[in-house]
Design an enzyme around this catalytic site. Structure first.
Site, PDB file in Angstrom:
ATOM      1  N   SER A   1      57.483  55.807  45.677  1.00  0.00           N
ATOM      2  CA  SER A   1      58.073  54.842  44.759  1.00  0.00           C
ATOM      3  C   SER A   1      59.538  54.653  45.113  1.00  0.00           C
ATOM      4  O   SER A   1      60.205  55.598  45.547  1.00  0.00           O
ATOM      5  CB  SER A   1      57.942  55.363  43.330  1.00  0.00           C
ATOM      6  OG  SER A   1      58.927  54.775  42.502  1.00  0.00           O
TER       7      SER A   1
ATOM      8  N   ASN B   1      30.268  17.282  65.613  1.00  0.00           N
ATOM      9  CA  ASN B   1      29.476  17.832  64.506  1.00  0.00           C
ATOM     10  C   ASN B   1      28.531  18.939  64.962  1.00  0.00           C
ATOM     11  O   ASN B   1      28.438  19.987  64.323  1.00  0.00           O
ATOM     12  CB  ASN B   1      28.694  16.709  63.812  1.00  0.00           C
ATOM     13  CG  ASN B   1      29.621  15.670  63.219  1.00  0.00           C
ATOM     14  OD1 ASN B   1      30.828  15.899  63.137  1.00  0.00           O
ATOM     15  ND2 ASN B   1      29.085  14.529  62.810  1.00  0.00           N
TER      16      ASN B   1
ATOM     17  N   GLU C   1      44.011  51.207  46.051  1.00  0.00           N
ATOM     18  CA  GLU C   1      44.183  50.117  45.076  1.00  0.00           C
ATOM     19  C   GLU C   1      44.087  48.757  45.770  1.00  0.00           C
ATOM     20  O   GLU C   1      43.492  47.807  45.246  1.00  0.00           O
ATOM     21  CB  GLU C   1      45.536  50.234  44.385  1.00  0.00           C
ATOM     22  CG  GLU C   1      45.693  51.488  43.546  1.00  0.00           C
ATOM     23  CD  GLU C   1      47.154  51.739  43.190  1.00  0.00           C
ATOM     24  OE1 GLU C   1      47.775  50.865  42.575  1.00  0.00           O
ATOM     25  OE2 GLU C   1      47.683  52.804  43.558  1.00  0.00           O
TER      26      GLU C   1
ATOM     27  N   HIS D   1      28.993  57.087  31.859  1.00  0.00           N
ATOM     28  CA  HIS D   1      30.007  56.594  30.913  1.00  0.00           C
ATOM     29  C   HIS D   1      31.361  57.258  31.147  1.00  0.00           C
ATOM     30  O   HIS D   1      32.165  57.385  30.218  1.00  0.00           O
ATOM     31  CB  HIS D   1      29.574  56.795  29.450  1.00  0.00           C
ATOM     32  CG  HIS D   1      28.165  56.366  29.188  1.00  0.00           C
ATOM     33  ND1 HIS D   1      27.825  55.079  28.830  1.00  0.00           N
ATOM     34  CD2 HIS D   1      26.987  57.047  29.288  1.00  0.00           C
ATOM     35  CE1 HIS D   1      26.520  54.990  28.694  1.00  0.00           C
ATOM     36  NE2 HIS D   1      25.972  56.169  28.975  1.00  0.00           N
TER      37      HIS D   1
ATOM     38  N   LYS E   1      56.836  60.432  43.258  1.00  0.00           N
ATOM     39  CA  LYS E   1      55.557  59.714  43.295  1.00  0.00           C
ATOM     40  C   LYS E   1      54.852  59.748  44.645  1.00  0.00           C
ATOM     41  O   LYS E   1      55.477  59.681  45.696  1.00  0.00           O
ATOM     42  CB  LYS E   1      55.781  58.248  42.916  1.00  0.00           C
ATOM     43  CG  LYS E   1      56.142  58.058  41.464  1.00  0.00           C
ATOM     44  CD  LYS E   1      54.956  58.167  40.547  1.00  0.00           C
ATOM     45  CE  LYS E   1      54.279  56.808  40.449  1.00  0.00           C
ATOM     46  NZ  LYS E   1      53.087  56.880  39.616  1.00  0.00           N
TER      47      LYS E   1
ATOM     48  N   ASN F   1      51.530  57.607  45.627  1.00  0.00           N
ATOM     49  CA  ASN F   1      50.581  56.650  45.050  1.00  0.00           C
ATOM     50  C   ASN F   1      49.431  56.324  46.005  1.00  0.00           C
ATOM     51  O   ASN F   1      49.636  56.213  47.211  1.00  0.00           O
ATOM     52  CB  ASN F   1      51.304  55.339  44.701  1.00  0.00           C
ATOM     53  CG  ASN F   1      52.324  55.525  43.588  1.00  0.00           C
ATOM     54  OD1 ASN F   1      52.137  56.353  42.702  1.00  0.00           O
ATOM     55  ND2 ASN F   1      53.403  54.768  43.649  1.00  0.00           N
TER      56      ASN F   1
HETATM   57  N1  ARG Z   1      37.352  20.017  62.631  1.00  0.00           N
HETATM   58  C1  ARG Z   1      36.061  19.567  62.214  1.00  0.00           C
HETATM   59  C2  ARG Z   1      35.402  20.646  61.337  1.00  0.00           C
HETATM   60  O1  ARG Z   1      35.832  21.756  61.378  1.00  0.00           O
HETATM   61  C3  ARG Z   1      35.196  19.310  63.398  1.00  0.00           C
HETATM   62  C4  ARG Z   1      34.125  18.303  63.164  1.00  0.00           C
HETATM   63  C5  ARG Z   1      34.696  16.973  62.912  1.00  0.00           C
HETATM   64  N2  ARG Z   1      33.739  15.945  62.938  1.00  0.00           N
HETATM   65  C6  ARG Z   1      34.020  14.741  62.513  1.00  0.00           C
HETATM   66  N3  ARG Z   1      33.086  13.866  62.570  1.00  0.00           N
HETATM   67  N4  ARG Z   1      35.167  14.459  61.976  1.00  0.00           N
HETATM   68  O2  ARG Z   1      34.474  20.387  60.602  1.00  0.00           O
END
Ligand code: ARG
Length: 456
Positions: free
Chosen positions: A277, A110, A290, A156, A283, A285
């Site tokens: 085209s 995390n 775009e 406009h 053409k 383009n």
């Molecule tokens: N692949 C996960 C993400 O991108 C990584 C973190 C995962 N953490 C966990 N507790 N499952 O968020």
């Protein structure tokens, strides 16, 4: 077997393995992941949490992995590793044994993924800022090369008042300079380090979060561990900056599409930035203009998408957050390509000064100045406006321009008109008279151009 398989008795199902995996997307974070792991291992050794020999083995192993990923010798398989973090750690342990298995001490994916993503966001914001400057350079070069060219200014999409082509180009330079500022702000928002927040609550190991933050080039460690692992505002900021800049490019490209049409003929795109085209041999383009205009929609979609992912998420990490990277990468990739394409298209286009001048003769662009002429002689501006309205109506009826009216025609509407009225009908003089700061007079535009160059 997944690295977290200890408490499981059944192997992963092939479908859920693939469905839950983020490797196809986050493998682009390999360099950031390796940098984060080296900083973490080095700090663990410095704090006496792992042996120095282990940290050295980890660092060497990771450097070898980096080399092998970059040479293409090492490719990861989504059926073996759920994400880039697991893939690299598993490979490291294969290569250096127990030392590799000690890397994850005091760390969670995390804080690891949040760290990698922030490093990535900083890098991409920096790349985009450089590409943004290159596009501004192309616009400024066209402004300089065609400095005195006059075209109708529009409101406009109707002819309004004459302006310098350089002034028009510099309006886009202004937008892009603000976009650069937004990208810089996004880079700043990412510039704080989550590493050491661990899963959500911090850790019992005596980590030094200031050391890792500094080693990775972050400004400071994030002060709240829950916020550290769950905050993705920095990605919203990055995608928002990309979105606004894409909207600006869509406006520029809309004008390129219009201007390259036969109706306008203001510019001719180079062949390299045009397509033909398959059925109509004649053409040519403006496909790329775009396409840039169209891609802006997808980038705004990336922004809305992540906003919705974050909505109502409880603290701290939730797997929903894995959805954060694809859109952010897409937004950065798309904007970068759009910047590159727009810069090439602008640099290679031909400005057709004669076509602009021909259009500037139409649509009574001098009308405001004729009204101002009367107002400066004491007629209240509203009355002057009315008088010139009558003159325009007269021209409409005769099918001529204000320039074609005689002094008697003018005098018939107001005896304040004198022979010097012809000066108010001359387009370069009209442009030159708008000397207010930020106005379209050559001196004012020159000052703007110099300031825009100094900003690069
Ligand atoms: N692949 C996960 C993400 O991108 C990584 C973190 C995962 N953490 C966990 N507790 N499952 O968020």
């Amino acid at each position: 077997m997944a690295l977290w398989s200890g408490r499981f008795t059944e192997g992963a199902d092939a479908f859920t393995q693939r469905f839950g995996a983020s490797l196809p997307v986050d493998q682009r974070l390999y360099a950031e992941d390796i940098a984060g792991s080296i900083a973490h291992a080095t700090m663990l050794a410095a704090q006496g949490i792992i042996a120095t020999a282990d940290a050295e083995a980890i660092t060497e192993g990771l450097q070898g992995i980096l080399t092998d990923i970059e040479s293409g010798a090492l490719v990861f398989d989504v059926m073996e590793s759920e994400d880039i973090h697991m893939a690299i750690e598993a490979e490291l342990t294969r290569r250096v044994g127990d030392a590799g298995a000690r890397l994850h001490t005091g760390r969670s994916r995390n804080d690891q993924v949040a760290t990698d993503t922030r490093l990535y966001a900083k890098r991409r914001a920096g790349e985009l800022m450089a590409a943004n400057v290159a596009l501004r350079e192309a616009l400024i070069a066209q402004a300089e090369a065609n400095f005195d060219v006059i075209l109708p200014g529009y409101t406009h999409l109707q002819h309004a008042q004459p302006v310098l082509f350089s002034h028009h180009m510099l309006a886009y330079v202004q937008m892009l300079a603000r976009d650069w500022g937004r990208l810089a702000a996004a880079r700043n928002a990412a510039d704080a380090c989550p590493l050491g927040a661990a899963a959500l609550a911090g850790t019992t190991y005596p980590l030094d979060r200031f050391t890792t933050a500094e080693a990775l080039g972050f400004d400071h460690p994030i002060p709240n561990s829950l916020d550290a692992v769950s905050d993705r505002d920095f990605l919203l900021d990055l995608i928002y900056a990309c979105s606004v800049s894409c909207l600006h490019l869509s406006r520029l490209c809309e004008e390129i599409v219009l201007w390259s049409s036969a109706e306008f003929g203001f510019i001719t795109l180079s062949d390299a930035y045009s397509t033909g085209s398959s059925i109509m041999p004649q053409k040519k383009n403006p496909d790329f203009a775009e396409l840039i205009r169209g891609k802006s929609g997808r980038v705004v979609g990336d922004l809305v998408s992540l906003m919705m992912t974050l909505k109502s998420l409880p603290l701290a990490y939730n797997k929903d957050l894995q959805e954060d990277k694809e859109g952010a990468m897409d937004a950065a990739d798309t904007l970068k390509d759009c910047y590159t394409c727009a810069a090439g298209m602008i640099a290679t286009m031909t400005v057709n000064a004669d076509a602009m001048a021909a259009q500037a003769k139409k649509g009574y662009l001098a009308a405001t100045d004729v009204a101002d002429y009367l107002a400066k002689k004491g007629l209240p501006f509203r009355r002057a406006h009315e008088v010139v309205g009558h003159l325009v109506l007269l021209c409409d009826q005769r099918g001529c321009d204000l320039e074609d009216l005689t002094l008697d025609d003018f005098k018939a509407e107001s005896d304040l008109f004198e022979s010097d009225i012809v000066e108010c009908l001359n387009l370069p003089a009209i442009v030159a008279a708008r000397t207010t700061f930020g106005g379209t007079a050559p001196a004012a535009v020159r000052a703007q151009l110099d300031a825009a160059k100094a900003q690069l």
